[in-house]
Design a protein around this motif. Structure first.
Motif, PDB file in Angstrom:
ATOM      1  N   TYR A  12       0.850  -1.186   0.000  1.00 41.22           N
ATOM      2  CA  TYR A  12       0.000   0.000   0.000  1.00 41.22           C
ATOM      3  C   TYR A  12       0.888   1.240   0.000  1.00 41.22           C
ATOM      4  N   ASP A  13       0.368   2.314  -0.557  1.00 43.03           N
ATOM      5  CA  ASP A  13       1.073   3.584  -0.487  1.00 43.03           C
ATOM      6  C   ASP A  13       1.117   4.046   0.960  1.00 43.03           C
ATOM      7  N   LEU A  14       2.202   4.705   1.323  1.00 45.12           N
ATOM      8  CA  LEU A  14       2.321   5.195   2.695  1.00 45.12           C
ATOM      9  C   LEU A  14       1.313   6.311   2.939  1.00 45.12           C
ATOM     10  N   PRO A  15       0.567   6.248   4.041  1.00 47.84           N
ATOM     11  CA  PRO A  15      -0.413   7.301   4.333  1.00 47.84           C
ATOM     12  C   PRO A  15       0.272   8.524   4.932  1.00 47.84           C
ATOM     13  N   LYS A  16      -0.331   9.671   4.761  1.00 45.77           N
ATOM     14  CA  LYS A  16       0.111  10.881   5.439  1.00 45.77           C
ATOM     15  C   LYS A  16      -0.584  10.927   6.792  1.00 45.77           C
ATOM     16  N   PRO A  17       0.185  11.027   7.895  1.00 43.03           N
ATOM     17  CA  PRO A  17      -0.469  11.024   9.209  1.00 43.03           C
ATOM     18  C   PRO A  17      -1.363  12.241   9.404  1.00 43.03           C
ATOM     19  N   GLY A  18      -2.543  12.000   9.933  1.00 43.98           N
ATOM     20  CA  GLY A  18      -3.467  13.093  10.214  1.00 43.98           C
ATOM     21  C   GLY A  18      -3.085  13.819  11.488  1.00 43.98           C
ATOM     22  N   PRO A  19      -3.852  14.818  11.888  1.00 41.07           N
ATOM     23  CA  PRO A  19      -3.552  15.562  13.120  1.00 41.07           C
ATOM     24  C   PRO A  19      -3.460  14.623  14.320  1.00 41.07           C
ATOM     25  N   PRO A 114      -6.095  -4.945   6.354  1.00 43.45           N
ATOM     26  CA  PRO A 114      -5.167  -3.982   5.749  1.00 43.45           C
ATOM     27  C   PRO A 114      -5.799  -3.151   4.633  1.00 43.45           C
ATOM     28  N   GLU A 115      -6.886  -3.622   4.069  1.00 46.00           N
ATOM     29  CA  GLU A 115      -7.536  -2.845   3.005  1.00 46.00           C
ATOM     30  C   GLU A 115      -8.087  -1.520   3.537  1.00 46.00           C
ATOM     31  N   VAL A 116      -8.362  -1.477   4.824  1.00 45.40           N
ATOM     32  CA  VAL A 116      -8.937  -0.276   5.428  1.00 45.40           C
ATOM     33  C   VAL A 116      -7.827   0.728   5.725  1.00 45.40           C
ATOM     34  N   SER A 117      -7.991   1.953   5.250  1.00 42.26           N
ATOM     35  CA  SER A 117      -7.026   3.021   5.506  1.00 42.26           C
ATOM     36  C   SER A 117      -6.929   3.280   7.016  1.00 42.26           C
ATOM     37  N   PRO A 118      -5.751   3.575   7.534  1.00 44.77           N
ATOM     38  CA  PRO A 118      -4.468   3.843   6.882  1.00 44.77           C
ATOM     39  C   PRO A 118      -3.609   2.604   6.645  1.00 44.77           C
ATOM     40  N   THR A 123       2.523  -4.411  13.220  1.00 42.39           N
ATOM     41  CA  THR A 123       3.944  -4.084  13.087  1.00 42.39           C
ATOM     42  C   THR A 123       4.752  -5.132  12.335  1.00 42.39           C
ATOM     43  N   PHE A 124       4.135  -6.192  11.833  1.00 41.84           N
ATOM     44  CA  PHE A 124       4.823  -7.074  10.890  1.00 41.84           C
ATOM     45  C   PHE A 124       4.673  -6.417   9.518  1.00 41.84           C
ATOM     46  N   ALA A 125       5.310  -5.293   9.381  1.00 37.39           N
ATOM     47  CA  ALA A 125       5.151  -4.452   8.195  1.00 37.39           C
ATOM     48  C   ALA A 125       6.328  -3.489   8.130  1.00 37.39           C
ATOM     49  N   SER A 126       6.470  -2.837   6.984  1.00 41.43           N
ATOM     50  CA  SER A 126       7.564  -1.872   6.833  1.00 41.43           C
ATOM     51  C   SER A 126       7.304  -0.609   7.644  1.00 41.43           C
ATOM     52  N   HIS A 127       6.013  -0.257   7.849  1.00 35.30           N
ATOM     53  CA  HIS A 127       5.649   0.963   8.553  1.00 35.30           C
ATOM     54  C   HIS A 127       4.471   0.684   9.491  1.00 35.30           C
ATOM     55  N   TYR A 128       4.256   1.592  10.415  1.00 37.45           N
ATOM     56  CA  TYR A 128       3.188   1.432  11.409  1.00 37.45           C
ATOM     57  C   TYR A 128       2.592   2.797  11.705  1.00 37.45           C
ATOM     58  N   TYR A 129       1.259   2.855  11.736  1.00 37.21           N
ATOM     59  CA  TYR A 129       0.541   4.113  11.939  1.00 37.21           C
ATOM     60  C   TYR A 129       0.091   4.218  13.391  1.00 37.21           C
ATOM     61  N   ILE A 130       0.564   5.263  14.079  1.00 42.39           N
ATOM     62  CA  ILE A 130       0.146   5.530  15.459  1.00 42.39           C
ATOM     63  C   ILE A 130      -0.978   6.558  15.416  1.00 42.39           C
ATOM     64  N   HIS A 131      -2.114   6.200  15.967  1.00 47.58           N
ATOM     65  CA  HIS A 131      -3.294   7.054  15.933  1.00 47.58           C
ATOM     66  C   HIS A 131      -3.311   8.042  17.096  1.00 47.58           C
ATOM     67  N   PRO A 132      -4.108   9.103  16.985  1.00 48.75           N
ATOM     68  CA  PRO A 132      -4.353   9.946  18.159  1.00 48.75           C
ATOM     69  C   PRO A 132      -4.921   9.070  19.289  1.00 48.75           C
TER      70      PRO A 132
END
Length: 355
Positions: A12-19, A114-118, A123-132
């Motif tokens: 997947y394309d890397l997401p831009k982190p939101g606020p 994983p189909e659901v954004s973001p 963490t078994f992945a190249s990147h990990y998204y930390i949410h508010p």
């Protein structure tokens, strides 16, 4: 994981982190006991999706408004970060009562496919998204990647459990299980001034437990019955039993056995058994007669991750936390790492991501 014991890879394309959010580049991610429950199809909620939660990452990009971690430490791109793997909404019934570790929204994202954004939910992945509302902390400079990766969740969870039980100087605790949780618990209990007895069936794990401060170790295979193991613990505690026990073996029979190790008025912390429906014979009358308090622990209050990092920094060089990881695998070999961990061929496996 498309289904238990079956993996596939997605891009997947890397997401831009939101606020209020952070995107990490994953450096390494460990295989925790929870992953093995999921891998075998035994987890109560997670049946598929991206695995991995015990990790260390590098800040790739920061969302608007993110300038510090949850301890107020300034952060920037390139800093090493560890995060709680669950959400703490601070608004649900559990959070309003101060039980942040029981937040009703803990797994809102971890359970998403994983189909659901973001997309980067595990963490078994190249990147990990930390949410508010997801606590994260900067890793102290003197704490290695290998040590920091285990801070969440093994070290934080047992630290939380030992504090809930009130373990303190001069008391004895029996720790059932010498995997990642058990080794971390041994070190924390020793720093609290406790006398530690570790029980496990794998001699190499018991040898490692000694390096983490265990005063005595008992190999299950050296005793032909539960009664013999109980006698061994009693012999080590002047016939009275231990003030505390902690079950981190993940085996229902271990839970049933644990109350026999504890003296009247003692406390029993149970962490390892997380799969509902796995039953075992249990003696409730003995529990009542001995007035043992059972303290179940799932996850941890998220600020314990900060306490865990501080513990690692303050005890640097005293315990072989780096040596707890005894097998490294590449991202392409995650299935092999899971299988070897499930077969107990390794104590603690880590996945090194491409740099």
């Amino acid at each position: 994981m498309d289904e238990p014991e079956k993996l596939s890879y997605r891009e997947y394309d890397l997401p831009k982190p939101g606020p209020g959010a952070v995107l990490l580049k994953v450096l390494r991610s460990n295989i925790c006991g929870s992953e093995l429950h999921i891998w075998r199809g035994q987890h109560p909620t997670k049946k598929k999706g991206v695995l991995g939660h015990e990790m260390i990452g590098e800040v790739h990009s920061l969302g608007d408004g993110v300038t510090t971690d949850y301890a107020g430490e300034p952060i920037q791109k390139g800093d090493h970060i560890v995060s709680a793997y669950y959400i703490t909404c601070r608004k649900c019934a559990a959070c309003r009562e101060g039980h942040f570790h029981l937040c009703e929204h803990a797994y809102d994202f971890w359970n998403q496919p994983p189909e659901v954004s973001p997309h980067f939910h595990g963490t078994f992945a190249s990147h990990y998204y930390i949410h508010p509302d997801q606590y994260f902390y900067k890793v102290p400079d003197n704490v290695s990647e290998a040590s920091a990766a285990s801070a969440n969740c093994a070290l934080s969870q047992v630290y939380f459990g030992l504090d809930k039980a009130g373990v303190t100087y001069g008391q004895t605790i029996v720790i059932q299980g010498a995997g990642g949780l058990g080794l971390n618990a041994t070190a924390v209990a020793k720093e609290k001034g406790a006398r530690v007895i570790v029980v496990d069936g794998v001699e190499s794990r018991l040898q490692q437990a000694k390096l983490f401060g265990a005063d005595h170790t008992l190999n299950l295979n050296d005793y032909s019955s539960v009664e013999e193991r109980i006698k061994a613990v009693l012999d080590l505690t002047n016939g009275k039993g231990a003030e505390f026990a902690m079950e981190v073996a993940g085996v229902p029979a271990a839970f049933a056995e644990g109350i026999h190790y504890i003296r009247p008025g003692g406390k029993y912390v149970t962490i390892g058994n997380i799969t509902p429906g796995k039953l075992v014979e249990f003696d409730p009358g003995l529990l009542t007669r001995k007035s043992i308090q059972i303290i179940p622990v799932v996850r941890y209050n998220p600020w314990y991750l900060y306490k865990a990092l501080k513990f690692l920094s303050d005890t640097q060089g005293k315990y072989p936390f780096d040596g707890m990881i005894d097998a490294e695998f590449s991202m392409d070999d995650i299935k092999l790492a899971l299988d070897k961990s499930a077969a107990r061929e390794v104590t603690r496996a880590t996945i090194i991501m491409d740099r």
